[in-house]
Design an enzyme around this catalytic site. Sequence first.
Site: not given
Length: 281
Positions: A32, A37, A149, A152
């Site tokens: 997704n 991303h 990333g 997080d």
Amino acid sequence: MITTANIAEIRAQVKQWHMQGETVAFVPTMGNLHNGHITLVTEALKRADHVVVSIFVNPMQFGQNEDLDAYPRTLAADSDALINAGAELLFTPTPSIIYPKGLAQQTFVEVPNIGDEFCGASRPGHFRGVATIVCKLFNIVQADVALFGRKDYQQLMVIKAMAEDLSLPIEIIGIDTIREASGLAMSSRNGYLTAEQKQQAAAIKQCMDKLAADVACGKNIAESEAIAAETLVKAGFKMDYLSVRNATNLAPITNEDHNLVILVAAYLGNTRLIDNLTFSR
Ligand code: PAF
């Protein structure tokens, strides 16, 4: 781009690149894909000759009442985006390829301390699931560098600690959070938000900016945290946590600490959003 669920095929391709003297970067994902991303892939291409991406919605990191089944699976669109971004190898295993004996029989990796509070406390077993899958994926892909990333933040710290503690021969790189124009951090879970909730969600970044400015100019930290949390509640959030911590080890702040991080998790309806902001004082 080669897409395969086959572990041997992934290893053979990466081995061939290495034998040609070329470097390989790895971007693990749950699919997704959004601009955050894609930025990881673009950044990966700056650091290595080839980019491998994995898409695997990892059951081990979801709690009983979490959104494993509802988690959006959008392989066709993800594939197109990855081809455009320049990824060359996509690993799309099934749960039975990754956990052939089932989760109850699976050896796991658990990183002590750094994952205990915040998301670790709210989502018991989550970081064990993350550390285990990332360790397995590292062993399958055998890349030189992996990119994650910074959205997080605690996850990135858990993964860095795991790689260091287990002497894994891979460099871990954190990439800055990509945000919508409103300031909302990009996340696959934003897809659960209504248009109105998306507007409300922009309050998180505004709140973190104000809190960082207040702490940086010497205001009382506990009081500033409480005001920030109250502002989010007024904006319609149900708070999970909001805390200013030492950016390096997530410990409570002492007078000597200059590099700080704000960690936030809050619910809008049923959707749990997390965000963070690093700053110095
Ligand atoms: O951040 C994610 O998307 C996942 O936690 C990760 C690192 C791909 C492990 O499943």
